[in-house]
Design a protein around this motif. Structure first.
Motif, mmCIF file in Angstrom:
data_model
loop_
_atom_site.group_PDB
_atom_site.id
_atom_site.type_symbol
_atom_site.label_atom_id
_atom_site.label_comp_id
_atom_site.label_asym_id
_atom_site.label_seq_id
_atom_site.Cartn_x
_atom_site.Cartn_y
_atom_site.Cartn_z
ATOM 1 N N ALA A 3 0.859 -1.196 0.000
ATOM 2 C CA ALA A 3 0.000 0.000 0.000
ATOM 3 C C ALA A 3 0.887 1.235 0.000
ATOM 4 C CB ALA A 3 -0.942 -0.010 1.192
ATOM 5 N N PRO A 4 1.563 1.501 -1.103
ATOM 6 C CA PRO A 4 2.542 2.607 -1.131
ATOM 7 C C PRO A 4 1.931 3.987 -0.955
ATOM 8 C CG PRO A 4 2.181 1.718 -3.333
ATOM 9 C CD PRO A 4 1.473 0.799 -2.387
ATOM 10 N N ASN A 5 0.639 4.130 -1.236
ATOM 11 C CA ASN A 5 -0.013 5.442 -1.123
ATOM 12 C C ASN A 5 -0.712 5.655 0.211
ATOM 13 O OD1 ASN A 5 0.730 6.172 -3.798
ATOM 14 N ND2 ASN A 5 -1.013 5.015 -4.617
ATOM 15 N N ASP A 6 -0.667 4.652 1.062
ATOM 16 C CA ASP A 6 -1.290 4.773 2.385
ATOM 17 C C ASP A 6 -0.300 5.455 3.325
ATOM 18 O OD1 ASP A 6 -2.558 4.538 4.800
ATOM 19 O OD2 ASP A 6 -3.106 2.429 4.555
ATOM 20 N N PRO A 7 -0.618 6.660 3.834
ATOM 21 C CA PRO A 7 0.360 7.407 4.647
ATOM 22 C C PRO A 7 0.644 6.765 6.009
ATOM 23 C CG PRO A 7 -1.766 8.520 4.662
ATOM 24 C CD PRO A 7 -1.876 7.419 3.658
ATOM 25 N N ILE A 8 -0.186 5.845 6.466
ATOM 26 C CA ILE A 8 0.051 5.231 7.780
ATOM 27 C C ILE A 8 0.548 3.796 7.670
ATOM 28 C CG2 ILE A 8 -1.713 6.693 8.816
ATOM 29 C CD1 ILE A 8 -3.519 4.250 8.963
ATOM 30 N N ALA A 9 0.713 3.302 6.440
ATOM 31 C CA ALA A 9 1.192 1.932 6.243
ATOM 32 C C ALA A 9 2.684 1.953 5.955
ATOM 33 C CB ALA A 9 0.437 1.256 5.107
ATOM 34 N N GLY A 10 3.446 1.207 6.692
ATOM 35 C CA GLY A 10 4.889 1.166 6.514
ATOM 36 C C GLY A 10 5.603 1.287 7.845
ATOM 37 N N GLU A 11 6.929 1.240 7.804
ATOM 38 C CA GLU A 11 7.712 1.239 9.035
ATOM 39 C C GLU A 11 8.718 2.373 9.103
ATOM 40 O OE1 GLU A 11 9.441 -2.593 9.617
ATOM 41 O OE2 GLU A 11 7.502 -3.542 10.058
ATOM 42 N N GLY A 12 8.610 3.361 8.229
ATOM 43 C CA GLY A 12 9.461 4.531 8.343
ATOM 44 C C GLY A 12 8.950 5.472 9.428
ATOM 45 N N LYS A 13 9.803 6.403 9.839
ATOM 46 C CA LYS A 13 9.395 7.355 10.879
ATOM 47 C C LYS A 13 8.175 8.158 10.454
ATOM 48 C CE LYS A 13 12.554 9.918 12.655
ATOM 49 N NZ LYS A 13 13.719 10.810 12.725
ATOM 50 N N ARG A 14 8.132 8.531 9.191
ATOM 51 C CA ARG A 14 6.995 9.313 8.708
ATOM 52 C C ARG A 14 5.697 8.514 8.831
ATOM 53 N NH1 ARG A 14 7.971 11.603 2.904
ATOM 54 N NH2 ARG A 14 9.733 12.468 4.090
ATOM 55 N N GLN A 15 5.734 7.246 8.430
ATOM 56 C CA GLN A 15 4.534 6.408 8.515
ATOM 57 C C GLN A 15 4.185 6.080 9.968
ATOM 58 O OE1 GLN A 15 7.134 5.611 6.344
ATOM 59 N NE2 GLN A 15 6.065 6.518 4.593
ATOM 60 N N LEU A 16 5.189 5.814 10.778
ATOM 61 C CA LEU A 16 4.939 5.505 12.184
ATOM 62 C C LEU A 16 4.326 6.702 12.908
ATOM 63 C CD1 LEU A 16 8.200 3.542 13.076
ATOM 64 C CD2 LEU A 16 5.900 2.593 12.845
ATOM 65 N N SER A 17 4.839 7.886 12.603
ATOM 66 C CA SER A 17 4.301 9.087 13.230
ATOM 67 C C SER A 17 2.837 9.296 12.836
ATOM 68 C CB SER A 17 5.132 10.302 12.809
ATOM 69 O OG SER A 17 4.572 11.500 13.294
ATOM 70 N N ALA A 18 2.530 9.122 11.545
ATOM 71 C CA ALA A 18 1.149 9.286 11.090
ATOM 72 C C ALA A 18 0.237 8.231 11.710
ATOM 73 C CB ALA A 18 1.099 9.197 9.568
ATOM 74 N N ARG A 19 0.752 6.994 11.828
ATOM 75 C CA ARG A 19 -0.061 5.928 12.405
ATOM 76 C C ARG A 19 -0.313 6.181 13.888
ATOM 77 N NH1 ARG A 19 2.357 1.958 10.159
ATOM 78 N NH2 ARG A 19 3.593 0.985 11.799
ATOM 79 N N ALA A 20 0.701 6.611 14.614
ATOM 80 C CA ALA A 20 0.542 6.892 16.041
ATOM 81 C C ALA A 20 -0.479 8.013 16.250
ATOM 82 C CB ALA A 20 1.883 7.280 16.657
ATOM 83 N N ARG A 21 -0.430 9.030 15.405
ATOM 84 C CA ARG A 21 -1.391 10.130 15.533
ATOM 85 C C ARG A 21 -2.813 9.667 15.192
ATOM 86 N NH1 ARG A 21 3.197 13.115 13.657
ATOM 87 N NH2 ARG A 21 3.811 14.687 15.218
ATOM 88 N N SER A 22 -2.927 8.732 14.252
ATOM 89 C CA SER A 22 -4.263 8.209 13.938
ATOM 90 C C SER A 22 -4.816 7.428 15.120
ATOM 91 C CB SER A 22 -4.208 7.316 12.693
ATOM 92 O OG SER A 22 -3.553 6.083 12.959
ATOM 93 N N TYR A 23 -3.958 6.688 15.828
ATOM 94 C CA TYR A 23 -4.395 5.983 17.036
ATOM 95 C C TYR A 23 -4.795 6.979 18.123
ATOM 96 C CZ TYR A 23 -2.454 1.655 15.070
ATOM 97 O OH TYR A 23 -2.190 0.555 14.289
ATOM 98 N N GLU A 24 -4.032 8.060 18.241
ATOM 99 C CA GLU A 24 -4.376 9.076 19.240
ATOM 100 C C GLU A 24 -5.713 9.741 18.906
ATOM 101 O OE1 GLU A 24 0.100 10.451 20.714
ATOM 102 O OE2 GLU A 24 -0.927 11.568 19.124
ATOM 103 N N ALA A 25 -5.945 9.985 17.619
ATOM 104 C CA ALA A 25 -7.226 10.574 17.216
ATOM 105 C C ALA A 25 -8.384 9.620 17.517
ATOM 106 C CB ALA A 25 -7.199 10.911 15.726
ATOM 107 N N ALA A 26 -8.162 8.331 17.254
ATOM 108 C CA ALA A 26 -9.195 7.333 17.564
ATOM 109 C C ALA A 26 -9.437 7.253 19.065
ATOM 110 C CB ALA A 26 -8.776 5.973 17.018
ATOM 111 N N ARG A 27 -8.374 7.399 19.840
ATOM 112 C CA ARG A 27 -8.527 7.395 21.299
ATOM 113 C C ARG A 27 -9.340 8.598 21.767
ATOM 114 N NH1 ARG A 27 -3.129 8.502 24.221
ATOM 115 N NH2 ARG A 27 -3.640 10.545 23.349
ATOM 116 N N GLU A 28 -9.073 9.773 21.193
ATOM 117 C CA GLU A 28 -9.830 10.966 21.569
ATOM 118 C C GLU A 28 -11.311 10.812 21.214
ATOM 119 O OE1 GLU A 28 -8.665 13.545 23.293
ATOM 120 O OE2 GLU A 28 -6.780 12.426 23.424
ATOM 121 N N THR A 29 -11.573 10.210 20.066
ATOM 122 C CA THR A 29 -12.970 9.967 19.680
ATOM 123 C C THR A 29 -13.643 9.021 20.661
ATOM 124 O OG1 THR A 29 -12.450 10.310 17.335
ATOM 125 C CG2 THR A 29 -14.457 9.092 17.844
ATOM 126 N N ALA A 30 -12.936 7.964 21.032
ATOM 127 C CA ALA A 30 -13.488 7.008 21.999
ATOM 128 C C ALA A 30 -13.733 7.673 23.356
ATOM 129 C CB ALA A 30 -12.549 5.811 22.157
#
Length: 211
Positions: A125-152
Motif C-alpha cells: 500500500a505505497p499510497n497509504d500514509p500510515i502503512a509502513g515502518e518509516g518514521k513518517r509512517q509511524l508518526s502518522a499511524r501513532a497520531r491516527s491511534y491518538e485521534a481514535a482514542r480521543e474519539t473514543a
C-alpha cells in the motif's frame, strides 16, 4: 342500613372506580416509561463498554507505535553520527584509493539506511500514509491511534453522563409509581429523554460536550 346511607354508598362507587382506573393508567404509563429508560440504559451501557475498550486499545497502540518510532530515531541518529565520522575520514589527506572507495560505499549505504528509516512505505500500500515502518509512517499511524482514542473518550463521556441521568430517571420513576406523583414522573421523563439524547450522541457524536 338506612335508605339515605345506601344511596350515598351507591353514589360514591363510580367515583372510586374512576379514581382507581386513573391510578392504574398512571402506573401503567410509568411502568412503560421505566421499561423504555431501562432499555436505553442497556444500549448505552453496551456503547460505553465498547468506547472504553476502544480507548484502551488505541492508547496501547499509540504507545507501542511511538516506542517503535523512537527506536527508529535512535538508530537513524547513530547512522548520522557514523556518517559525520566517515566524512571526517574522507577529508583526511593521503587516503589511498581502496580505503576511500570503501568509506564512500559505507557512506552511501548509511545514507540509504537513513532515508529508509525516515520513510519506508508498505510495498502493498505505497499510497497509504500510515502503512509502513518509516518514521513518517509511524508518526502518522501513532497520531491516527491518538485521534481514535480521543474519539473514543468523547463517546465514553457521553455514555457516562447518559448513564447517570438514566439511573436517576429510573429511581424517580419508581418513586412516582409508589407516590402516584405526576410531577416526579414528568421529571423522570425529562431526565430519561436527556439521557437518551446523550446516548444517541455517544454513538453519532453530533454535538461536542462542553465539559
Amino acid at each position: 342500613m338506612e335508605p339515605e346511607d345506601a344511596a350515598e354508598l351507591i353514589g360514591e362507587m363510580p367515583e372510586e372506580e374512576v379514581e382507581r382506573g386513573a391510578v392504574n393508567r398512571f402506573r401503567s404509563r410509568a411502568a412503560l416509561l421505566i421499561a423504555i429508560i431501562a432499555a436505553v440504559l442497556a444500549v448505552g451501557g453496551l456503547g460505553g463498554g465498547n468506547a472504553t475498550d476502544d480507548m484502551l486499545i488505541n492508547t496501547i497502540r499509540a504507545s507501542d507505535t511511538w516506542a517503535f518510532f523512537q527506536a527508529k530515531n535512535v538508530r537513524q541518529t547513530a547512522y548520522e553520527i557514523a556518517n559525520v565520522e566517515i566524512e571526517g575520514d574522507l577529508a583526511e589527506p593521503g587516503l589511498d584509493a581502496a580505503t576511500r572507495a570503501r568509506l564512500e560505499r559505507r557512506l552511501a549505504e548509511n545514507r540509504a539506511t537513513i532515508a529508509r528509516y525516515d520513510s519506508e512505505p508498505d510495498p502493498a500500500a505505497p499510497n497509504d500514509p500510515i502503512a509502513g515502518e518509516g518514521k513518517r509512517q509511524l508518526s502518522a499511524r501513532a497520531r491516527s491511534y491518538e485521534a481514535a482514542r480521543e474519539t473514543a473518550m468523547a463517546r465514553d463521556d457521553n455514555f457516562d453522563w447518559a448513564e447517570v441521568l438514566l439511573q436517576l430517571a429510573l429511581v424517580l420513576g419508581s418513586v412516582a409509581i409508589l407516590a402516584i406523583n405526576r410531577p416526579i414522573l414528568i421529571l423522570a421523563g425529562l431526565l430519561g429523554a436527556l439521557g437518551a439524547l446523550l446516548t444517541l450522541n455517544g454513538f453519532l457524536l453530533l454535538v461536542a460536550l462542553p465539559l
